[in-house]
Design a protein around this motif. Structure first.
Motif, PDB file in Angstrom:
ATOM      1  N   GLU A   6      -6.755 -27.404 -17.263  1.00  0.00           N
ATOM      2  CA  GLU A   6      -6.926 -26.370 -18.274  1.00  0.00           C
ATOM      3  C   GLU A   6      -7.888 -25.290 -17.779  1.00  0.00           C
ATOM      4  O   GLU A   6      -8.773 -25.562 -16.968  1.00  0.00           O
ATOM      5  N   SER A   7      -7.712 -24.101 -18.321  1.00  0.00           N
ATOM      6  CA  SER A   7      -8.626 -23.001 -18.046  1.00  0.00           C
ATOM      7  C   SER A   7      -8.553 -22.010 -19.197  1.00  0.00           C
ATOM      8  O   SER A   7      -7.674 -22.110 -20.059  1.00  0.00           O
ATOM      9  N   GLY A   8      -9.472 -21.062 -19.193  1.00  0.00           N
ATOM     10  CA  GLY A   8      -9.443 -19.994 -20.187  1.00  0.00           C
ATOM     11  C   GLY A   8     -10.442 -20.140 -21.312  1.00  0.00           C
ATOM     12  O   GLY A   8     -10.571 -19.238 -22.148  1.00  0.00           O
ATOM     13  N   GLY A   9     -11.156 -21.253 -21.358  1.00  0.00           N
ATOM     14  CA  GLY A   9     -12.157 -21.417 -22.403  1.00  0.00           C
ATOM     15  C   GLY A   9     -13.346 -20.499 -22.178  1.00  0.00           C
ATOM     16  O   GLY A   9     -13.463 -19.847 -21.149  1.00  0.00           O
ATOM     17  N   ALA A  23      -2.219 -25.615 -16.392  1.00  0.00           N
ATOM     18  CA  ALA A  23      -1.375 -25.580 -15.206  1.00  0.00           C
ATOM     19  C   ALA A  23      -1.011 -27.004 -14.801  1.00  0.00           C
ATOM     20  O   ALA A  23      -1.891 -27.863 -14.672  1.00  0.00           O
ATOM     21  N   GLY A  24       0.264 -27.230 -14.609  1.00  0.00           N
ATOM     22  CA  GLY A  24       0.721 -28.553 -14.236  1.00  0.00           C
ATOM     23  C   GLY A  24       1.221 -28.595 -12.803  1.00  0.00           C
ATOM     24  O   GLY A  24       1.740 -27.599 -12.293  1.00  0.00           O
ATOM     25  N   SER A  25       1.067 -29.721 -12.179  1.00  0.00           N
ATOM     26  CA  SER A  25       1.609 -29.922 -10.835  1.00  0.00           C
ATOM     27  C   SER A  25       2.686 -30.997 -10.915  1.00  0.00           C
ATOM     28  O   SER A  25       2.695 -31.828 -11.818  1.00  0.00           O
ATOM     29  N   GLY A  26       3.595 -30.978  -9.961  1.00  0.00           N
ATOM     30  CA  GLY A  26       4.653 -31.960  -9.987  1.00  0.00           C
ATOM     31  C   GLY A  26       5.967 -31.333 -10.422  1.00  0.00           C
ATOM     32  O   GLY A  26       6.011 -30.461 -11.270  1.00  0.00           O
ATOM     33  N   ASN A  82       5.150 -23.624 -14.191  1.00  0.00           N
ATOM     34  CA  ASN A  82       4.512 -24.911 -14.495  1.00  0.00           C
ATOM     35  C   ASN A  82       3.247 -24.729 -15.322  1.00  0.00           C
ATOM     36  O   ASN A  82       2.224 -25.384 -15.077  1.00  0.00           O
ATOM     37  N   THR A  83       3.303 -23.853 -16.291  1.00  0.00           N
ATOM     38  CA  THR A  83       2.105 -23.538 -17.073  1.00  0.00           C
ATOM     39  C   THR A  83       2.434 -23.461 -18.560  1.00  0.00           C
ATOM     40  O   THR A  83       3.474 -22.945 -18.951  1.00  0.00           O
ATOM     41  N   MET A  84       1.500 -23.983 -19.345  1.00  0.00           N
ATOM     42  CA  MET A  84       1.587 -23.890 -20.793  1.00  0.00           C
ATOM     43  C   MET A  84       0.376 -23.097 -21.283  1.00  0.00           C
ATOM     44  O   MET A  84      -0.677 -23.127 -20.634  1.00  0.00           O
TER      45      MET A  84
END
Length: 128
Positions: A6-9, A23-26, A82-84
């Motif tokens: 996670e980021s953006g906080g 951001a997800g990997s895989g 790969n991002t939510m």
């Protein structure tokens, strides 16, 4: 397996906005339903569940929002990246929490124990 970051906080004044990213990997990221949960200060006790914020189906066909944030947040995802995301508007001091993203195979859900993968969390602090 899916790894999430996670980021953006950050710190924002009441009434402001933030956009969180997960951001997800895989290669299987797009196969998973995703969700945001949060843990407010002083609530990380055994048996205290993370509060459901929002969830989204693997193909973005359906979204679900918690009552405390409905109308103020939007969840969306870009499987190509790969991002939510979680767009949060009209933030309130009671939105202060660590925000976590989770992923699971199968239908989206509002129960944290149903999620298989978690990020490390990102802190959101809303000042009055």
């Amino acid at each position: 397996q899916v790894q999430l970051v996670e980021s953006g906080g950050g710190l924002v004044q009441a009434g402001g906005s933030l956009r969180l990213s997960c951001a997800g990997s895989g290669r299987s990221f797009s196969d998973h339903s995703m969700a945001w949960f949060r843990q407010a200060p002083g609530t990380a006790a055994p048996g205290k569940e993370r509060e459901f914020v929002a969830a989204i189906a693997w193909n973005s066909a359906n979204m679900w929002y918690g009552d405390s944030v409905k109308g103020r947040v939007s969840i969306f995802r870009d499987n190509g990246k790969n991002t939510m995301y979680l767009q949060m508007n009209s933030l309130k001091p009671e939105d202060t929490a660590v925000y976590y993203c989770g992923a699971r195979r199968g239908a989206y859900n509002n129960i944290p124990d149903r999620y298989d993968y978690w990020g490390q969390g990102t802190q959101v602090t809303v000042s009055s």
